[in-house]
Design a protein around this motif. Structure first.
Motif, PDB file in Angstrom:
ATOM      1  N   SER A   1      49.691  35.799 -25.591  1.00  0.00           N
ATOM      2  CA  SER A   1      48.824  35.736 -26.774  1.00  0.00           C
ATOM      3  C   SER A   1      49.269  36.742 -27.831  1.00  0.00           C
ATOM      4  O   SER A   1      49.204  36.464 -29.037  1.00  0.00           O
ATOM      5  N   GLN A  40      45.297  30.134 -32.938  1.00  0.00           N
ATOM      6  CA  GLN A  40      44.480  29.244 -32.121  1.00  0.00           C
ATOM      7  C   GLN A  40      44.957  29.235 -30.659  1.00  0.00           C
ATOM      8  O   GLN A  40      44.145  29.299 -29.730  1.00  0.00           O
ATOM      9  N   GLN A  41      46.278  29.169 -30.463  1.00  0.00           N
ATOM     10  CA  GLN A  41      46.812  29.173 -29.099  1.00  0.00           C
ATOM     11  C   GLN A  41      46.528  30.510 -28.415  1.00  0.00           C
ATOM     12  O   GLN A  41      46.185  30.551 -27.221  1.00  0.00           O
ATOM     13  N   TRP A  75      44.042  32.508 -29.042  1.00  0.00           N
ATOM     14  CA  TRP A  75      42.612  32.531 -28.733  1.00  0.00           C
ATOM     15  C   TRP A  75      42.295  31.725 -27.470  1.00  0.00           C
ATOM     16  O   TRP A  75      41.530  32.166 -26.618  1.00  0.00           O
ATOM     17  N   GLU A  76      42.914  30.566 -27.330  1.00  0.00           N
ATOM     18  CA  GLU A  76      42.656  29.725 -26.165  1.00  0.00           C
ATOM     19  C   GLU A  76      43.068  30.430 -24.873  1.00  0.00           C
ATOM     20  O   GLU A  76      42.361  30.369 -23.864  1.00  0.00           O
ATOM     21  N   HIS A  77      44.212  31.102 -24.906  1.00  0.00           N
ATOM     22  CA  HIS A  77      44.676  31.809 -23.701  1.00  0.00           C
ATOM     23  C   HIS A  77      43.717  32.941 -23.335  1.00  0.00           C
ATOM     24  O   HIS A  77      43.347  33.100 -22.158  1.00  0.00           O
ATOM     25  N   ARG A 125      40.548  33.356 -24.288  1.00  0.00           N
ATOM     26  CA  ARG A 125      39.220  32.822 -23.939  1.00  0.00           C
ATOM     27  C   ARG A 125      39.234  32.311 -22.495  1.00  0.00           C
ATOM     28  O   ARG A 125      38.300  32.558 -21.729  1.00  0.00           O
ATOM     29  N   THR A 126      40.304  31.615 -22.130  1.00  0.00           N
ATOM     30  CA  THR A 126      40.437  31.120 -20.756  1.00  0.00           C
ATOM     31  C   THR A 126      40.469  32.261 -19.761  1.00  0.00           C
ATOM     32  O   THR A 126      39.838  32.219 -18.695  1.00  0.00           O
TER      33      THR A 126
END
Length: 397
Positions: free
Chosen positions: A222, A232-233, A235-237, A239-240
């Motif tokens: 990230s 966005q990518q 954030w997704e990592h 958040r997961t």
């Protein structure tokens, strides 16, 4: 001239008597040596139990001289030399064992393993590596692979370390998936230092697949994605990771907020941080919440703060609320920093003293050896253990 057989008849009894006397002398000498060897052996064992290693070594040397074919004495002597740091003498003992043609295969493998340990303790990593690799397919294979893994980690040969870890994983010795993820992250760091961002991202993505719940691969990935503008990518990592392994959120609280800001997910990031803080108060999560502009929830009910009132949030309110839950010197020092007092001219001196007292509490401490550092290491510089630093700082342990 005729041969007189009478002399032969007279000589036979004489030869018999001489042979009998010689055998008696040999038997007597053998009995003496057999008595001396156990005596020297037990004497050495007694010295060893009394932690008198010098005298134990002398006794074992005496026993070996009396019976040089005893392999167990050689092993005991070699181990003693290694424990005392006399690695050259230990190597000579074990190499002598390996040179014997009458040594069984089991003892030969044992001597090879002992020789590898001698080289390892002496810091001769190349010779230790060669000796350990010769133990493939033997009863010492598992121990040899673990020693090889330590060598490759020490010399930072991450590709070789990953290959050995894969073999250990396949053999069922233990799960090395998280360790393999670390090796991939180390290789990615090397690629990134050389300017190869594409290769670094590929390695980090492989690390994420290898250990999905491990914090380091997603954190490193990230961070790189944020630099490249892929908020966005990133954030997704994160958040997961926050959902899969919430105990590690203090390690990437600020990064989570940064990624949320980069892709317009500030409210979602604030909600994750607030949920984590309510479950386990943390100074790092607290700082990220203050930076996000979140308002402290009323009491301990856990109500989330609204974004409309976020602009009215004051850091001092968060520190005061934190002190209600945790007796934190760090939070107290930072609360005092924003307060006004009657004798304000003494405030800088008091603040400086408090900050100095609180600084050691902001360190991270290795759970394996107690090594403390201002930054958190994935591998302890003191004991070389992986993931031995808790996500919390010293004050929160």
């Amino acid at each position: 001239m005729e041969f007189d057989f009478s002399w032969l008849l007279l000589g036979l009894p004489v030869a018999f008597v001489l042979g009998w006397l010689a055998s008696r002398v040999d038997l007597r000498q053998l009995r003496i040596e057999n008595r001396q060897a156990p005596k020297a052996y037990f004497k050495g064992l007694n010295f060893l139990l009394n932690e008198q290693q010098d005298k134990a070594i002398d006794a074992f040397i005496e026993a070996v001289q009396n019976d040089p074919d005893t392999s167990e004495l050689h092993f005991a002597l070699g181990n003693l030399f290694r424990r005392r740091g006399e690695y050259e003498r230990a190597v000579r003992v074990h190499e002598h064992l390996l040179s014997r043609a009458d040594l069984s295969q089991v003892d030969r493998d044992r001597a090879q393993h002992a020789l590898a340990l001698d080289f390892l303790k002496a810091g001769l990593l190349d010779r230790a590596e060669d000796a350990l690799r010769r133990l493939e397919g033997t009863a010492h294979e598992g121990q040899a692979r673990l020693a090889l893994l330590a060598i490759y980690e020490r010399s930072r040969e991450w590709a070789n370390a990953a290959a050995i870890a894969s073999k250990l994983d396949e053999s069922g010795t233990a799960s090395f998936s998280i360790r393999q993820a670390h090796y991939l992250c180390e290789q990615a760091a090397t690629q990134l230092a050389a300017g190869h961002e594409t290769q670094a991202i590929a390695l980090l993505e492989t690390a994420v697949q290898t250990a999905p719940q491990a914090p380091r691969p997603r954190m490193d990935l990230s961070s790189l994605l944020l630099v490249q503008g892929h908020g966005q990518q990133a954030w997704e990592h994160l958040r997961t990771l926050a959902q899969a392994n919430p105990a590690t959120l203090p390690l990437f609280a600020r990064a989570l907020l940064t990624a949320g800001k980069a892709c317009g997910e500030v409210d979602a990031a604030r909600a994750l941080l607030l949920h984590s803080y309510q479950a386990m108060p943390s100074l790092d999560v607290l700082e990220a919440l203050i930076e996000s502009g979140a308002v402290p929830p009323d009491g301990t009910s856990g109500g989330a703060s609204g974004s409309a009132s976020a602009a009215q949030a004051e850091p001092r309110d968060w520190y005061a609320r934190h002190l209600e839950r945790e007796p934190s010197l760090v939070a107290a020092a930072r609360w005092i920093a924003s307060e006004k007092f009657e004798h304000e001219q003494f405030h800088p001196q008091v603040q400086r003293a408090l900050d100095h007292a609180a600084r050691p509490l902001l360190r991270y401490r290795c759970a394996a050896c107690g090594f403390e550092a201002q930054q958190r290491f994935w591998q302890c510089p003191g004991c070389q253990a992986w993931d031995s630093y808790p996500p919390q700082r010293v004050e929160e342990l």
